[in-house]
Design an enzyme around this catalytic site. Sequence first.
Site, PDB file in Angstrom:
ATOM      1  N   LYS A   1       0.823  -1.205   0.000  1.00  0.00           N
ATOM      2  CA  LYS A   1       0.000   0.000   0.000  1.00  0.00           C
ATOM      3  C   LYS A   1       0.862   1.263   0.000  1.00  0.00           C
ATOM      4  O   LYS A   1       2.006   1.264   0.448  1.00  0.00           O
ATOM      5  CB  LYS A   1      -0.953   0.008   1.206  1.00  0.00           C
ATOM      6  CG  LYS A   1      -2.137  -0.960   1.079  1.00  0.00           C
ATOM      7  CD  LYS A   1      -3.124  -0.532   0.013  1.00  0.00           C
ATOM      8  CE  LYS A   1      -4.239  -1.529  -0.231  1.00  0.00           C
ATOM      9  NZ  LYS A   1      -5.289  -1.481   0.766  1.00  0.00           N
TER      10      LYS A   1
ATOM     11  N   ARG B   1      -4.590 -10.448   2.797  1.00  0.00           N
ATOM     12  CA  ARG B   1      -4.568 -10.366   1.330  1.00  0.00           C
ATOM     13  C   ARG B   1      -3.227  -9.767   0.904  1.00  0.00           C
ATOM     14  O   ARG B   1      -2.922  -8.617   1.219  1.00  0.00           O
ATOM     15  CB  ARG B   1      -5.739  -9.502   0.849  1.00  0.00           C
ATOM     16  CG  ARG B   1      -5.878  -9.398  -0.658  1.00  0.00           C
ATOM     17  CD  ARG B   1      -7.101  -8.558  -1.009  1.00  0.00           C
ATOM     18  NE  ARG B   1      -7.283  -8.440  -2.450  1.00  0.00           N
ATOM     19  CZ  ARG B   1      -6.724  -7.503  -3.210  1.00  0.00           C
ATOM     20  NH1 ARG B   1      -5.955  -6.577  -2.634  1.00  0.00           N
ATOM     21  NH2 ARG B   1      -6.931  -7.465  -4.503  1.00  0.00           N
TER      22      ARG B   1
END
Length: 370
Positions: A305, A340
């Site tokens: 991210k 994930r």
Amino acid sequence: MMEKLYLQPLTLVAGPQLVDGDALRIAGGLAYAREFALVVVRDGVVISRDVTTPRGMDDAIARLPAGLASEAIQQWADLQIVHAPLKMGERVIRLDQPQIMGILNVTPDSFSDGGKFLDDPEAAHAHAADMLEGGAAIIDIGGESTRPGAAAVWEGDEVKRVVPAVERCAAMGAAISVDTRRASVMKASLAAGAHLINDVSALRHDPRSLGLAANSGAPVVLMHAPGEGEDLHCKAGYGNVVFEVFDWLRLARDRALAAGIARENIILDPGLGFGKSVADNLALMNALELFHALGQPLLLGVSRKRFIGALSNEAPAHERLGGSVALALRGMQAGYQLLRVHDVRDTVQARNVWRGLRDAAVTDFGGLVA
């Protein structure tokens, strides 16, 4: 003036025997919490915070303002729910330990892999096989980029991208999640062999999705995102991001229940990186345990991210492995059932070492070493 109650696990311990049994096993997993805060918020402002251990919980609940005791009792019970395994085709995914969900993007503009699996089915197949061999419990297939500023995808194109990948993974016997906001893609993917719906809009984007998900009987992931329509990354202007995401996910859960989705089929995701600043993301990461009080299995998606780059001299997506694994370990520590990730093998190795440490801790009844 409205008062709300949040029951937040504060301190974790390696095993209950180290604190004379005065710890709570969270969600039937490998996280044990010793201290808890009963936080009372009025109109967005914290007005009291009472810290206790499990043995003092009854007394702490009795000290709450009138009208909040029942909510505290419910959240205390929800923290202790032991979640049943997910049944995904021939595979059974246990939720008493962290499981790894490997990401397969079949898009032209993914922030992470640049679309290298879209036009090369063999490469996509090999990547999925490698993730399964590396220990992924689930393959999550997506045909639309959800990075900030990504172009919207026509659902027909999304179906053409996703369904062949689902079919190839189904032929390998994989447990398959489909990452989509569109009911037609959900329907086509489930028919092709997918088992789980992962919707970053929490079944809000497409008005047909709630009914389809309920009728399918498939598990669903409901993720927090503050935006609506095409812009899920719209900044929300949080007062307290942790409590506001908690409230939002509770509403999403209740909306799904009202639509007929079974409670055991609802998984929640706090939506790291979606419409959140670096400070917001860090606040959520430091309060991950709180979301178990919603009584559902939890998914954490933090791999590569943008905020990892912000904390790492703006490292590009493909150079964020260390940060991704660090955040995944934080999720494991907090008892999250699904992680994930892009880098399956590295995360599985980290999980296995972490699991060894946890097993050793809870089976060591000799106490602390002098």
